[in-house]
Every structure is written in C-alpha cells, then in structure tokens.
Design a protein around this motif. Sequence first.
Motif, PDB file in Angstrom:
ATOM      1  N   PRO B 101       0.837  -1.252   0.109  1.00 17.75           N
ATOM      2  CA  PRO B 101      -0.112   0.221   0.293  1.00 17.75           C
ATOM      3  C   PRO B 101       1.175   1.114   0.322  1.00 17.75           C
ATOM      4  N   ALA B 102       1.986   1.220   0.810  1.00 12.87           N
ATOM      5  CA  ALA B 102       2.827   2.654   0.565  1.00 12.87           C
ATOM      6  C   ALA B 102       3.118   3.112  -0.125  1.00 12.87           C
ATOM      7  N   LEU B 103       3.191   1.972  -1.189  1.00 11.86           N
ATOM      8  CA  LEU B 103       3.904   1.696  -2.706  1.00 11.86           C
ATOM      9  C   LEU B 103       3.223   2.562  -3.418  1.00 11.86           C
ATOM     10  N   ILE B 104       2.067   1.853  -3.820  1.00 11.14           N
ATOM     11  CA  ILE B 104       1.124   2.396  -3.750  1.00 11.14           C
ATOM     12  C   ILE B 104       0.446   3.817  -3.973  1.00 11.14           C
ATOM     13  N   ALA B 105       0.828   4.370  -2.753  1.00 14.23           N
ATOM     14  CA  ALA B 105       0.214   6.011  -2.364  1.00 14.23           C
ATOM     15  C   ALA B 105       1.529   6.483  -3.297  1.00 14.23           C
ATOM     16  N   VAL B 106       2.912   5.990  -2.735  1.00 17.61           N
ATOM     17  CA  VAL B 106       4.097   6.959  -3.618  1.00 17.61           C
ATOM     18  C   VAL B 106       3.776   7.066  -4.746  1.00 17.61           C
ATOM     19  N   CYS B 107       3.311   5.910  -6.007  1.00 18.83           N
ATOM     20  CA  CYS B 107       3.206   6.100  -7.391  1.00 18.83           C
ATOM     21  C   CYS B 107       1.970   7.422  -7.717  1.00 18.83           C
ATOM     22  N   GLY B 108       0.771   6.706  -6.601  1.00 16.41           N
ATOM     23  CA  GLY B 108      -0.055   8.496  -7.677  1.00 16.41           C
ATOM     24  C   GLY B 108       0.495   9.665  -6.956  1.00 16.41           C
ATOM     25  N   GLU B 109       1.260   9.962  -5.990  1.00 21.02           N
ATOM     26  CA  GLU B 109       2.021  11.165  -5.711  1.00 21.02           C
ATOM     27  C   GLU B 109       2.785  11.294  -6.831  1.00 21.02           C
ATOM     28  N   LEU B 134       4.530   2.662 -13.231  1.00 16.72           N
ATOM     29  CA  LEU B 134       5.549   2.718 -11.809  1.00 16.72           C
ATOM     30  C   LEU B 134       5.998   1.740 -10.604  1.00 16.72           C
ATOM     31  N   ARG B 135       4.435   1.093 -10.891  1.00 14.65           N
ATOM     32  CA  ARG B 135       3.835   0.615  -9.462  1.00 14.65           C
ATOM     33  C   ARG B 135       4.781  -1.036 -10.054  1.00 14.65           C
ATOM     34  N   ILE B 136       4.737  -1.227 -11.534  1.00 15.27           N
ATOM     35  CA  ILE B 136       5.316  -2.843 -12.310  1.00 15.27           C
ATOM     36  C   ILE B 136       6.841  -2.484 -11.684  1.00 15.27           C
ATOM     37  N   THR B 137       7.450  -1.467 -12.108  1.00 19.30           N
ATOM     38  CA  THR B 137       8.291  -0.921 -12.617  1.00 19.30           C
ATOM     39  C   THR B 137       9.644  -1.095 -10.781  1.00 19.30           C
ATOM     40  N   VAL B 138       9.388  -0.827  -9.868  1.00 22.70           N
ATOM     41  CA  VAL B 138       9.436  -0.897  -8.683  1.00 22.70           C
ATOM     42  C   VAL B 138       8.847  -2.404  -7.931  1.00 22.70           C
ATOM     43  N   ALA B 139       8.888  -2.858  -8.006  1.00 26.64           N
ATOM     44  CA  ALA B 139       8.241  -4.327  -8.087  1.00 26.64           C
ATOM     45  C   ALA B 139       9.304  -4.981  -8.733  1.00 26.64           C
ATOM     46  N   ILE B 182      12.772  13.333  -8.101  1.00 23.48           N
ATOM     47  CA  ILE B 182      14.033  12.596  -7.756  1.00 23.48           C
ATOM     48  C   ILE B 182      13.883  12.207  -6.255  1.00 23.48           C
ATOM     49  N   GLY B 183      12.787  13.316  -5.495  1.00 16.31           N
ATOM     50  CA  GLY B 183      12.587  12.870  -4.284  1.00 16.31           C
ATOM     51  C   GLY B 183      11.777  11.705  -3.567  1.00 16.31           C
ATOM     52  N   ILE B 184      10.682  11.852  -4.815  1.00 11.19           N
ATOM     53  CA  ILE B 184      10.369  10.872  -5.086  1.00 11.19           C
ATOM     54  C   ILE B 184      11.013   9.227  -5.291  1.00 11.19           C
ATOM     55  N   ALA B 185      11.782   9.549  -5.954  1.00 16.39           N
ATOM     56  CA  ALA B 185      12.285   8.518  -6.466  1.00 16.39           C
ATOM     57  C   ALA B 185      13.009   8.069  -5.073  1.00 16.39           C
ATOM     58  N   TYR B 186      13.776   8.276  -4.300  1.00 22.42           N
ATOM     59  CA  TYR B 186      14.729   8.810  -3.254  1.00 22.42           C
ATOM     60  C   TYR B 186      14.035   7.862  -2.195  1.00 22.42           C
ATOM     61  N   ASP B 187      12.403   8.014  -1.830  1.00 22.25           N
ATOM     62  CA  ASP B 187      11.355   8.129  -0.891  1.00 22.25           C
ATOM     63  C   ASP B 187      11.518   6.608  -1.617  1.00 22.25           C
ATOM     64  N   SER B 188      10.926   6.545  -2.747  1.00 22.63           N
ATOM     65  CA  SER B 188      11.064   4.772  -2.816  1.00 22.63           C
ATOM     66  C   SER B 188      11.795   3.583  -2.794  1.00 22.63           C
ATOM     67  N   GLY B 189      13.008   4.110  -2.384  1.00 29.88           N
ATOM     68  CA  GLY B 189      13.716   2.955  -1.423  1.00 29.88           C
ATOM     69  C   GLY B 189      13.466   2.147  -0.876  1.00 29.88           C
ATOM     70  N   GLY B 190      12.636   2.850   0.290  1.00 34.08           N
ATOM     71  CA  GLY B 190      12.290   3.049   1.454  1.00 34.08           C
ATOM     72  C   GLY B 190      10.757   2.444   1.941  1.00 34.08           C
ATOM     73  N   VAL B 191      10.421   2.693   1.303  1.00 29.62           N
ATOM     74  CA  VAL B 191       8.515   2.667   1.397  1.00 29.62           C
ATOM     75  C   VAL B 191       8.321   1.241   0.529  1.00 29.62           C
ATOM     76  N   THR B 192       9.837   0.355   0.171  1.00 31.35           N
ATOM     77  CA  THR B 192       8.739  -0.569  -0.156  1.00 31.35           C
ATOM     78  C   THR B 192       9.198  -2.391   0.243  1.00 31.35           C
ATOM     79  N   THR B 193       9.856  -2.088   1.214  1.00 37.28           N
ATOM     80  CA  THR B 193      10.148  -3.373   1.974  1.00 37.28           C
ATOM     81  C   THR B 193       9.294  -3.047   3.408  1.00 37.28           C
ATOM     82  N   SER B 194       8.259  -3.859   3.328  1.00 36.11           N
ATOM     83  CA  SER B 194       6.865  -3.828   4.894  1.00 36.11           C
ATOM     84  C   SER B 194       7.430  -4.859   4.937  1.00 36.11           C
ATOM     85  N   THR B 195       6.506  -4.567   6.040  1.00 30.97           N
ATOM     86  CA  THR B 195       6.805  -5.465   7.848  1.00 30.97           C
ATOM     87  C   THR B 195       6.684  -6.505   7.770  1.00 30.97           C
ATOM     88  N   ILE B 196       6.111  -7.363   6.686  1.00 32.32           N
ATOM     89  CA  ILE B 196       6.152  -9.266   6.396  1.00 32.32           C
ATOM     90  C   ILE B 196       6.807  -9.580   5.847  1.00 32.32           C
TER      91      ILE B 196
END
Lengths: 275, 243
Positions: B101-109, B134-139, B182-196
């Motif tokens: 979900p965090a990734l979906i939110a970031v991709c929307g932004e 973008l979502r597929i790219t990050v995945a 750039i800002g979004i790309a840098y952030d995307s590194g942090g949001v991809t790994t979920s708690t599970i």
Amino acid sequence: MEMLALALRTVTSTVHDVLPIAAVIIGFQVLVLRRPIRNFRRVATGFFYVLLGLALFLLGLERALFPLGRLMAEQLTSPGFIAGSAAEMFLPHGWADYVWVYLFAFAIGFSTTIAEPSLIAVAIKANDVSGGAIRVNGLRIAVAIGVAVGITLGSYRIVVGDPIHWYIIGGYLVVIAQTGFAPKSIVPLAYDSGGVTTSTVTVPLVAALGLGLAETVPGRNPIIDGFGLIAFASLFPIIAVLTYAQLATWWTNRGRGSDEYNREIAPDMPDYRQE
Amino acid sequence: MKGLLSLLRAMLGSLRDLAPIILVIAFFQLVVLHRPLPDVGGLLTGLMFTVLGLTFFIHGLNMGLFPLGESMANDFANKGSLGWLLVFAFALGFGTTVAEPALIAVCGEAAHAAANAGFIEDTASARQQYMTGLRITVALSVGLAIVIGVFRILKGWPVHYMIMGGYVLVVIMTAFAPDEIIGIAYDSGGVTTSTITVPLVTALGVGLASSIRGRDPLVDGFGLIAFASLTPMIFVMAYGMIV
C-alpha cells in the motif's frame, strides 16, 4: 459501528498484504520443493499471530496515535504557530523559527523507529545470529538515533530549500568512508537497517510532517520539496549503525589492544526480551 | 499460569516500545501546543490494541515467519537447483512489492508530480497508466534486487562493493533525471519493504548463509534488504527519464 468498519478495513488490508506472500510460499513449497512445510501447524499458527498482531497494531495506531500525530504535524508547521513561537522565544526570523518543528522531527523520528515492528524483527535476528553480541536494544537505539537525525536534517532542508541530492550524495560519501573503517561483520546489517526503518509507524507521520512543512514554508512546492524525508530516514541509520559499531570497537579495543572485537558490539547494553 | 505470566511480560515489553511515541505526542500536545488530549477513552483503547498487536506480532515472528523463511532456505539449498532458487527470490520480491500500500500511495503522488511538470497529460487515465507503470517498475526492481542479493550470498561476494556501485549509479542518474522525480525516487527506496517482507527476507538470507558451507550468517546473510531499497531508486529515476 465506526470502530467495526475500521477494524474490518484494517483486517482486509492486512490480509491483502499477506496474500501474495502466502501464495508465493505455498506455490513454491508445493510445486517446486515438493515437500510439506516442517511443523506446519506451528508455522501456520505463527503466521496467524503475525497477521492478527499486525492488524491490531495498525488498528490501534489508526485509532489512537496517527490522527493526533498528523494533526500535530499540521499544527506545528502552520504559519500562525511558527510566527508565534519565534516571537515568544525572542529569536530572529529565519530558519530558527522552526525550532519546534526540528524538535518534533527528532522526537517523532526516534520514537516511531523504536516501535517499528520490522526493525524489532531484524534486531532479534541479528542478536540471534551474532550469538548475542549485537544487542537488540543497542541496534534499535542506534537506528532510531539515525532516523531522528535524518528526519531533522530533512526538515531543515525543506525549510532552507536546498536540493535534496547534495545531502543524499554527501551521506553516501560518509557511508563509503565509514565502510572502509567499520568492522566487516557489521557492514551488511548496517546497510539493511536503512531499509527496515521506514514502514508501518514512521511513514504516515513523517510524510504528514514533510508535506505540512512544504505547504507552509514560502516558496516551497509540496510536490518537489514535500518528498525526501523518507530518503533521509533510510540513509542516516546506516551512518548511525556504522558509527555505533566503530565506537563499540574502539571502546572494547582500548582496554585490550587486540582485534578479536569484531563480533562483540556493546556488551554493556541491557538485554532485551529473548525467546 | 506460566503462559499468562510470560504473556504479561511480553506485553510490558511492547508497552515499553511504544512509550516513547506516547510521551512525544503527549508532550507536544500539552506543553508545546497547549491543547488538551481529545477522547482519552478512545486513546486508551487504541493504545491497548497497539500493545496487544505488537506482542502477537513478535510472538508469531518467532513461531512462524522466522522458521518458515529458514526452512525454505534450507530446502532450496538441499535441492541444489540454482534456477528455482532465483525464480523464488524474484517471485518473493515482486509479489510482496506490487501490492504494497505504501508503494501505491507513493506512485499516486509521483503521477501527480509528473502531470504537474507536464511529462504526461493531466487526465485521470494518463495518471493511472503512469502510476501502474511505475508500480510494476518498482516491483520488478525489488524482484531483481532479491535475485542479486541471493546470488551474492551463494557466491559470497562482499556486499559493500555492490552497494557502492549502486550508489554511484544513483548519483549518475540523479544528474540526468528530471527534478520532480528525484525526491520521489529517493523515497521509493524506503517504502518498498513491508513489515511482513522484512522478517521473511531476513530469515531467508540468514537461512541460506547458514546452509551453505563457508558462509557466515552475519556477514553473508544480511544485505538483502539493502539491495531492495537501492534498486527502486535507480529504476524510478530511469522510469522518469524514459516516460
């Protein structure tokens, strides 16, 4: 009633989160490995606990802390509050108007990281693997300090409006330099700690802070400047953990002068729940 | 009775983990903003849920996720099929990220940012298309990261050269990528790994490193998450440059 709807939504989204993982695992276990999961019943119960725990955790946060935290981030960054607090403390106008914002950024970065479940998981594993040399709490506190410093610096960047890449590239250079000196065994763990810090607890609050700041500070564009806090929060823990390892090494070495230190990191930290 | 006692102790531990947030929020609310705490009853129930939830999560971690990740790593190592292990690594990375979900939110932004900057038309369908891409790219990038990370564990390569190489790539791409991304790309590194994902991937790495002779679980087992937070930055910037 509203509570029930929220509960239902949280459970659905957690299950939705887990489905792809469960599908991949079961698919490979059955089709490729072709053997039953060992202790299936126990593992399944554990998986269920993880799900239940995560759902309850998120539900509780969503009910108690997130609304207040988000509101707080908005209020602290609102123009009225910022002008008022500067006058109150007789500070000159400028970046120092945002003193409370920096304090909040530091405090919220630290405290949300301490509660981050995935960091607890990695810390337990690291403790396990290192034979207890890496203390669960020591690692968590180091990472939390890293996140706190990162988010504070990230807020400062939004206020002054510097381009983000100079900070991140600068951070990379520090990491590279530190890697040369740090004990080898800590390096992979330190790199990992950058990615684990930002999930369920930290991201929602920190994102609210960044966007609130970018909307308030004159001349900032929320779309360009509102992002980037997460990036700071994933870079600085690496620096913090490497520093912690170096300090611990230096500390242990000072008395001994040998280098069997590598795996003994901060033996004086108090121990933490061990199963 | 003993079980109840240990449950209580675990809950106390969870409460201690949450205490800093509670203190910070209470301090800023009461002392800095001079506002009363709203709805104290609701706050307390919410807090109780959080404490219980964290306790269950940690209990389940030791009982389910960690043994599962390790036993799978073990089985793959015994099976000795490199191909299947890498396919599994990719599937795990891709599968867990694409629904995050965090990734979906970031991709929307990011889609908003791109529309504002005029890279794509400012229509709902164009944004949706950009976002899905973008979502597929990050995945894909996370799947690739886990594959590279697992391969590294098998070969025993030191992690820092590879991560530094990644950093250099990020820096080079930053020079060419459009500012808005750039800002979004840098952030995307942090949001991809979920708690599970994090516990599972960590257990997988450590399990693999323990099953292969000559690998140290501490030196070789960690590092998978590091790759998973680096590759999205590179891929998102590449996506911003191409689309």
